[in-house]
Design an enzyme around this catalytic site. Structure first.
Site, PDB file in Angstrom:
ATOM      1  N   ALA A 117      -2.564  20.436   8.508  1.00 21.03           N
ATOM      2  CA  ALA A 117      -1.865  20.092   9.750  1.00 21.03           C
ATOM      3  C   ALA A 117      -0.555  20.863   9.892  1.00 21.03           C
ATOM      4  O   ALA A 117       0.520  20.299   9.764  1.00 21.03           O
ATOM      5  CB  ALA A 117      -1.603  18.585   9.780  1.00 21.03           C
TER       6      ALA A 117
ATOM      7  N   SER B  72      -0.385  29.804   2.693  1.00 22.03           N
ATOM      8  CA  SER B  72      -0.604  31.038   3.444  1.00 22.03           C
ATOM      9  C   SER B  72      -0.131  32.261   2.667  1.00 22.03           C
ATOM     10  O   SER B  72       0.810  32.174   1.862  1.00 22.03           O
ATOM     11  CB  SER B  72       0.189  30.946   4.749  1.00 22.03           C
TER      12      SER B  72
ATOM     13  N   TYR C  97       7.942  30.365   9.229  1.00 23.26           N
ATOM     14  CA  TYR C  97       6.613  29.818   8.946  1.00 23.26           C
ATOM     15  C   TYR C  97       6.304  29.937   7.448  1.00 23.26           C
ATOM     16  O   TYR C  97       5.940  28.958   6.785  1.00 23.26           O
ATOM     17  CB  TYR C  97       5.555  30.551   9.776  1.00 23.26           C
TER      18      TYR C  97
ATOM     19  N   LYS D 283       5.871  27.004   4.256  1.00 23.67           N
ATOM     20  CA  LYS D 283       4.741  26.956   3.316  1.00 23.67           C
ATOM     21  C   LYS D 283       5.256  26.992   1.876  1.00 23.67           C
ATOM     22  O   LYS D 283       4.754  26.279   1.007  1.00 23.67           O
ATOM     23  CB  LYS D 283       3.785  28.126   3.575  1.00 23.67           C
TER      24      LYS D 283
ATOM     25  N   LEU E 147      -5.820  39.331  15.907  1.00 23.35           N
ATOM     26  CA  LEU E 147      -6.437  40.621  16.218  1.00 23.35           C
ATOM     27  C   LEU E 147      -7.930  40.514  16.573  1.00 23.35           C
ATOM     28  O   LEU E 147      -8.356  41.048  17.612  1.00 23.35           O
ATOM     29  CB  LEU E 147      -6.247  41.571  15.027  1.00 23.35           C
TER      30      LEU E 147
END
Ligand code: UDP
Length: 331
Positions: free
Chosen positions: A73, A116, A138, A142, A187
């Protein structure tokens, strides 16, 4: 085993839910649908609770007897994390802490976390033991949650795996699952849109990176392979495996131009390509070393870049409005 999947209505989460269901796991989804899609979870029970709402999350743990939590989440747009970091720290960090606290205080000690590659910054053949150097908020959220997991593991015995995803791509067309982000920034779906004539073409962000053809190199991994790794990580912890981070990538890097070339070949459709300035926050190269996933989980990617492109193409072709297309049957 009954698993709470937080963020189960999102792109990766919905594939995790489908994979767990297919392998006989009991699944309950927690997702406030801020970026996820109700349709993506099929008939699995879904609770629209915010992860950082402790009383509501705690009530969920009282109502169900969970054996484990899979936490996906998170907000995940790098650019937005730079312009609105509060949103990211409140949701990604506070939300994970609330879930971890509610799990532990309810006797649930197994936690799979979606981390990530952004924790690494700029890196070729990144290994889990390498120094973490995120270059955007971000990635920092993490890293912070990974640090929290490590501390909770040492102090309270929380068993965890932090799966560091590289570039997730592809879809699961047979289950009508795919990627529907608003707005879409990634992408491969951008390329597919261009192939289907739904945009003017693909913009290549930057041609002067320190790579052979000047465009960024990334490690693309099929979303179904990522989903399978969550199940294998749950099994691994249940069998007494060691807590810690594990990379999920293919171990191979492709430049933006190589992905474009592969897509034109796989789908046999041409589309216009435009060269524009760099996008802020993009590292030159980010590729995984995946030896740890192979050795510990027995995991390896089963699908290559062509599979990712073809599956993404099929899903987008058949769902022109993404999950807005209500003709799609539920699972
Ligand atoms: N990219 C691009 N044009 C696009 C979208 C992405 O050139 O329309 C590039 C981007 O700069 C990066 C790579 O493609 O080098 C992968 O970007 P994506 O957003 O898919 O994933 P990220 O690596 O940011 O997680």
């Amino acid at each position: 085993m009954r698993v709470l999947v937080a963020g189960g209505a999102g792109y990766i989460g919905s594939h995790v839910v489908a994979d767990l269901k297919e392998h006989g796991f009991g699944v309950v989804v927690l997702d406030n649908l801020s970026t996820g899609h109700q349709w993506a979870v099929g008939r699995v029970p879904i609770h629209g609770v915010r992860t950082n709402d402790y009383p509501m999350v705690k009530a969920l743990f009282r109502n169900y007897k969970f054996d484990a939590v899979v936490d996906l989440a998170s907000y995940s747009q790098v650019g937005e994390s730079a312009s609105d970091p509060m949103k990211y720290y409140q949701n990604n960090v506070e939300g994970a802490r609330t879930l971890m606290d509610a799990a532990l205080s309810s006797g649930v000690d197994t936690y799979i976390y979606s981390s990530s590659a952004a924790v690494y910054g700029n890196q070729m053949s990144a290994r889990e033991v390498d120094r973490l150097d995120p270059i955007n908020p971000y990635g920092r959220t993490k890293r912070q949650v990974e640090e929290m997991l490590e501390d909770y593991h040492a102090a309270y015995g929380l068993k965890y795996i932090a799966l560091r995803y590289f570039n997730a791509a592809g879809a699961w067309p047979e289950k009508s699952l795919g990627e529907d982000h608003q707005p879409e920034t990634h992408l491969i779906p951008k390329i597919v849109d261009a192939m289907l004539g739904r945009s003017d073409g693909v913009k290549v962000f930057g041609t002067n990176y320190k790579t052979l053809d000047g465009t960024c190199i990334r490690d693309y991994v099929h979303v179904r392979d990522i989903a399978a790794a969550h199940r294998m990580a749950l099994q691994y912890l249940q069998d007494g495996g060691k807590s810690g981070p594990i990379n999920l990538g293919s171990g191979k890097g492709y430049s933006v131009l190589e992905v474009i070339k592969a897509a034109k070949f796989v789908v046999d459709r041409d589309f216009p390509v435009e060269y524009v300035d760099r996008r802020p926050g993009d590292p030159d190269v980010l590729v995984a070393n995946i030896e740890k996933a192979k050795e510990t989980l027995g995991w390896r990617p089963e699908r290559n870049l062509s599979h990712m492109i073809w599956d993404a193409y099929q899903w987008h072709r058949d769902h022109p409005d993404g999950y807005g297309d209500k003709r799609r049957p539920g699972r």
